[in-house]
Scaffold this active site. Structure first.
Site, PDB file in Angstrom:
ATOM      1  CG  PHE A 106       9.647 -18.334  -6.556  1.00 33.03           C
ATOM      2  CD1 PHE A 106      10.777 -18.997  -6.982  1.00 33.03           C
ATOM      3  CD2 PHE A 106       9.725 -16.959  -6.350  1.00 33.03           C
ATOM      4  CE1 PHE A 106      11.968 -18.319  -7.180  1.00 33.03           C
ATOM      5  CE2 PHE A 106      10.899 -16.274  -6.541  1.00 33.03           C
ATOM      6  CZ  PHE A 106      12.028 -16.951  -6.967  1.00 33.03           C
ATOM      7  CE  LYS A 107      13.470 -19.377 -11.178  1.00 34.19           C
ATOM      8  NZ  LYS A 107      13.623 -20.014  -9.850  1.00 34.19           N
ATOM      9  CG  ASP A 108       4.194 -19.821 -12.530  1.00 39.28           C
ATOM     10  OD1 ASP A 108       4.703 -19.767 -13.663  1.00 39.28           O
ATOM     11  OD2 ASP A 108       3.709 -20.862 -12.043  1.00 39.28           O
TER      12      ASP A 108
END
Ligand code: PLP
Length: 495
Positions: free
Chosen positions: A111-113
């Site tokens: 989810f860091k993207d």
């Protein structure tokens, strides 16, 4: 919209300036001076829009010094061009018993993207707006996920360079290969002999070394950071809570105005804080459920008001939540109390004694919205097994923590409002643990074989980025001692 420090002693800035600075000069975090409000019509209008268009409408409320054209450009570079393997970017899977908000369709499958694809574009644009001529060098210490996502976001962004340090032998084989195969003329990744704390402390020392910063400025290089204290990383995360609500509306799962709950697997408190901003803006959220692993410092805090980091540290199968200092909690405390002097005092106490206790009034306000619980590795694996058996859905380990805690919440409170479990990683990213949870115990060493096994079981497509690792050439081969880090930064800055 202007931004001020949670500790009250820094200049008021525009969004572009806050994004360039990252951290405020008084050690605090930047927060908006006002919270924009949305109407029911605004929520309805989102239902027919793409993720990019939803993001444009929501971010325009916060990043008021960016023109509509600038924002659109940034968003297209971040979320367009086929960068995500699902055109909806952050799709909601509606299952029988719950809903899953999938935030892992970006290039690195975590989810860091969602934020790290956009932050570099917002920063690059901010530098141009402010006429900054120097190169900004982003330094990152990573235990795995953040390093790759940051490199993927910053690769070939004009005006920036990125250098990532990771502990030698301290990240998973997939994570290491993801980093060592990263393309881009402006990226460097270096293994450090030592553990994650060594790498992180090395980076912190470099940031705090004024003489070193002077030396870099002589090379026309300015240091900055990409971690989740930067407003440019937090703001993009607000979008997907609105997007999830719009998708549930569109699918007829809820009526306009109906309240829903989100369960969020939490580490640094960035993801769940973005949900809190969405709630303040008027998104109908009843409870924000803060899910932790055995490093349950936040569960204790949200239940008792005592934040105590002095406790044993556990290595779990949810490594992205193995964290004892949740930096973004400082922003929540600021908004709840609106008292910068008080926030500053608590943070000072945390630094000096490792703990602080908030007053009862503050705790009551927090508890009106947040609910917290945790589960251990066994509970996590059990949830993966149950999710597959009941819903034919295979969650990653972090998602399973949030799912298990969401079930605990339902049981304890009887609240049956629609639930959205926030899913923060593709199960492929943590394939060995996921396969073990599903009873596959004679696991091969080879990642590719493991991916194939998980594919057979889950029928989920292997994410492009992970599938490509099979034949990707290794492009980096740097190893240094802890004491050499600054010299390596200087050498890369001069390149
Ligand atoms: C970073 C991360 C988290 C924790 O998010 P925070 O914003 O730090 O609370 C959870 N799951 C995964 C997979 C992550 O990479």
């Amino acid at each position: 919209m202007r931004y001020i420090s949670t500790r009250g002693n820094a200049e008021e800035l525009t969004a572009a300036e806050a994004i360039i600075n990252g951290l405020a000069a008084d050690g605090g975090l930047y927060v908006p001076t006002a919270i924009p409000q949305v109407t029911p019509e605004f929520l309805t209008s989102l239902t027919t829009l793409s993720y990019e268009e939803r993001a444009a409408k929501i971010l325009a409320l916060f990043l008021t010094d960016y023109t509509a054209g600038e924002l659109r450009n940034c968003l297209t570079r971040a979320y367009g061009d086929d960068k995500f393997d699902d055109p909806r970017c952050a799709p909601v899977e509606c299952l029988t018993d719950t809903n899953i908000l999938e935030l892992w369709h970006g290039p690195t499958s975590a989810f860091k993207d969602m934020a790290l694809q956009l932050l570099p574009q917002l920063l690059g644009t901010a530098l141009r707006k402010k006429g900054e001529e120097r190169t900004v060098l982003i330094l990152v210490a990573t235990s795995g996920d953040t390093g790759k996502a940051a490199m993927a976001g910053f690769a070939d962004v004009p005006g920036t360079k990125i250098m990532v340090f990771y502990p030698h032998g301290g990240v998973s084989p997939v994570q290491e290969k993801q980093m060592l195969t990263q393309k881009g003329a402006n990226v460097n990744v270096t293994a450090v002999r030592g553990n994650f704390d060594d790498a992180q402390n090395g980076v912190k020392e470099i940031f705090n070394d004024a003489a070193f910063s002077e030396e870099l400025l002589r090379q026309d290089v300015k240091l900055s950071s990409a971690n989740s204290i930067n407003w440019g990383r937090l703001a993009p995360q607000i979008v997907y809570y609105f997007s999830a609500y719009a998708d549930l509306l569109k699918a007829g799962k809820i009526q306009l105005g109906a309240e829903i709950n989100f369960s969020v697997p939490t580490g640094n408190f960035g993801d769940i804080l973005a949900a809190y901003y969405a709630k303040l803006m008027g998104l109908p959220i009843h409870k924000l459920i803060c899910a932790s692993n055995a490093n349950n410092v936040l569960t204790d805090f949200l239940r008792t008001g005592l934040y105590d980091r002095k406790r044993p540290f556990f290595k779990t199968i949810t490594p992205s939540m193995d964290i004892l200092i949740s930096s973004n909690l400082e922003r929540l405390l600021y908004h709840i109390t609106e008292n910068a002097a008080q926030v500053k005092a608590w943070m000072e106490e945390l630094r000096q004694t490792g703990r602080y206790q908030v007053d009862e009034g503050t705790l009551a306000k927090i508890q009106a919205l947040f609910w917290a619980d945790w589960t251990d590795d066994e509970g996590t694996k059990d949830m993966i097994r149950l999710a597959f058996a009941r819903e034919n859905y295979v969650p990653d380990t972090h998602t399973a923590v949030a799912w298990r805690v969401a079930e605990n919440y339902r049981k304890e409170t009887g609240d049956s409002r629609p639930m959205v479990v926030v899913s923060t990683a593709s199960p492929y990213k943590f394939a060995p643990h996921v396969l073990a949870a599903l009873g596959e115990n004679d696991l091969p060493e080879d990642e590719a074989v493991m991916f194939d096994r998980l594919h057979k079981k889950s029928k989920l497509t292997i994410p492009r980025g992970l599938a490509a690792l099979r034949n990707a050439p290794l492009l980096h081969n740097n190893l240094c001692q802890r004491e050499e880090m600054a010299a390596r930064v200087l050498a890369f800055a001069k390149k």
